[in-house]
Design a protein around this motif. Sequence first.
Motif, short mmCIF file in Angstrom:
data_model
loop_
_atom_site.label_atom_id
_atom_site.label_comp_id
_atom_site.label_asym_id
_atom_site.label_seq_id
_atom_site.Cartn_x
_atom_site.Cartn_y
_atom_site.Cartn_z
N ASN A 20 -1.39 -9.54 -10.98
CA ASN A 20 -1.52 -8.35 -10.13
C ASN A 20 -1.36 -8.73 -8.67
O ASN A 20 -1.76 -9.82 -8.24
CB ASN A 20 -2.88 -7.68 -10.32
CG ASN A 20 -3.00 -6.89 -11.60
OD1 ASN A 20 -4.02 -6.93 -12.26
ND2 ASN A 20 -1.96 -6.15 -11.97
N THR A 21 -0.84 -7.80 -7.90
CA THR A 21 -0.73 -7.99 -6.45
C THR A 21 -2.10 -7.76 -5.81
O THR A 21 -3.03 -7.24 -6.46
CB THR A 21 0.26 -6.98 -5.84
OG1 THR A 21 -0.27 -5.66 -6.03
CG2 THR A 21 1.65 -7.10 -6.47
N ALA A 22 -2.20 -8.09 -4.55
CA ALA A 22 -3.44 -7.84 -3.81
C ALA A 22 -3.78 -6.36 -3.83
O ALA A 22 -4.94 -5.97 -4.01
CB ALA A 22 -3.29 -8.34 -2.37
N GLU A 23 -2.78 -5.51 -3.66
CA GLU A 23 -3.00 -4.07 -3.63
C GLU A 23 -3.46 -3.55 -4.99
O GLU A 23 -4.33 -2.67 -5.07
CB GLU A 23 -1.73 -3.35 -3.18
CG GLU A 23 -1.34 -3.59 -1.73
CD GLU A 23 -0.77 -4.99 -1.45
OE1 GLU A 23 -0.28 -5.67 -2.41
OE2 GLU A 23 -0.83 -5.42 -0.29
N THR A 28 -5.37 -18.86 -5.05
CA THR A 28 -4.35 -17.81 -5.08
C THR A 28 -4.98 -16.43 -5.22
O THR A 28 -4.63 -15.50 -4.48
CB THR A 28 -3.37 -18.06 -6.25
OG1 THR A 28 -2.77 -19.36 -6.07
CG2 THR A 28 -2.30 -17.00 -6.31
N GLN A 29 -5.93 -16.29 -6.15
CA GLN A 29 -6.56 -14.98 -6.35
C GLN A 29 -7.48 -14.63 -5.17
O GLN A 29 -7.55 -13.48 -4.76
CB GLN A 29 -7.34 -14.95 -7.67
CG GLN A 29 -6.58 -15.35 -8.92
CD GLN A 29 -5.09 -15.16 -8.93
OE1 GLN A 29 -4.58 -14.10 -8.59
NE2 GLN A 29 -4.36 -16.20 -9.31
N ASP A 52 -7.08 -15.54 -2.05
CA ASP A 52 -6.23 -15.14 -0.93
C ASP A 52 -5.76 -13.70 -1.07
O ASP A 52 -5.64 -12.98 -0.07
CB ASP A 52 -5.02 -16.08 -0.80
CG ASP A 52 -5.40 -17.47 -0.30
OD1 ASP A 52 -6.53 -17.65 0.22
OD2 ASP A 52 -4.56 -18.38 -0.44
N LYS A 53 -5.52 -13.26 -2.30
CA LYS A 53 -5.13 -11.86 -2.51
C LYS A 53 -6.26 -10.93 -2.06
O LYS A 53 -6.01 -9.92 -1.41
CB LYS A 53 -4.80 -11.61 -3.99
CG LYS A 53 -3.52 -12.26 -4.45
CD LYS A 53 -3.32 -12.02 -5.94
CE LYS A 53 -2.15 -12.80 -6.50
NZ LYS A 53 -2.01 -12.60 -7.97
N ARG A 70 -6.54 -10.69 1.74
CA ARG A 70 -5.50 -9.84 2.34
C ARG A 70 -5.88 -8.37 2.34
O ARG A 70 -5.46 -7.61 3.21
CB ARG A 70 -4.17 -10.03 1.62
CG ARG A 70 -3.43 -11.28 2.02
CD ARG A 70 -1.96 -11.25 1.64
NE ARG A 70 -1.71 -11.14 0.22
CZ ARG A 70 -1.64 -12.18 -0.62
NH1 ARG A 70 -1.83 -13.39 -0.18
NH2 ARG A 70 -1.39 -11.97 -1.89
#
Length: 184
Positions: free
Chosen positions: A105-108, A128-129, A131-132, A135
């Motif tokens: 999944n994306t950050a959004e 990685t997760q 950082d999402k 954001r």
Amino acid sequence: MQFTGTQLTGTTGTSISRLEHWAKIKSDRPALYSKDTNQGPAAWRQVTWKQYRDSVYQVGSALIAQGFQKGECACIFSRNRPELVFAQYGVIAAGGFCSSIYVTNTAEQAAYILEHSQARTVFVEDQTQYDKLVRVRAQLTGVKKVILFEKVQGADPEWTLSFAEFLKSGLGEQKNEIELKKRI
């Protein structure tokens, strides 16, 4: 992660009662295995049924210590790993439910899931997760605590806890253990 082939036949109960059952009768037998990437490509980590149950109860007790309420949602943003399973069943033991966020999944998309589930707690696998989430942090008005399975750079100590710190937050508090038993 691989589950050992113990089959339930003709049994009823909750997933937590089944876990308790297997922890009693197969205490020192392996419940699951996972690759231990810190020890090389061929290394496997074994978790016994007793360790599995104890880890689930530690998560449940720590959630209660953090103010987790019965009927509340917690999200898990991680690939398959033992900590994910402990968190998932710990949330259930504490009377809550889980919503998963796929690592793809994306950050959004993660923000959408977190806000619509009204999760105040999210378990996060790695940098990685994390950082999402950083954001889209301004959109995450309900998220009060991020529990990190792995160490990440730039972790906000007001917003995050390592999984080990999180587990310690529920230890030694008999009131949390009593409340957990009531919720189970």
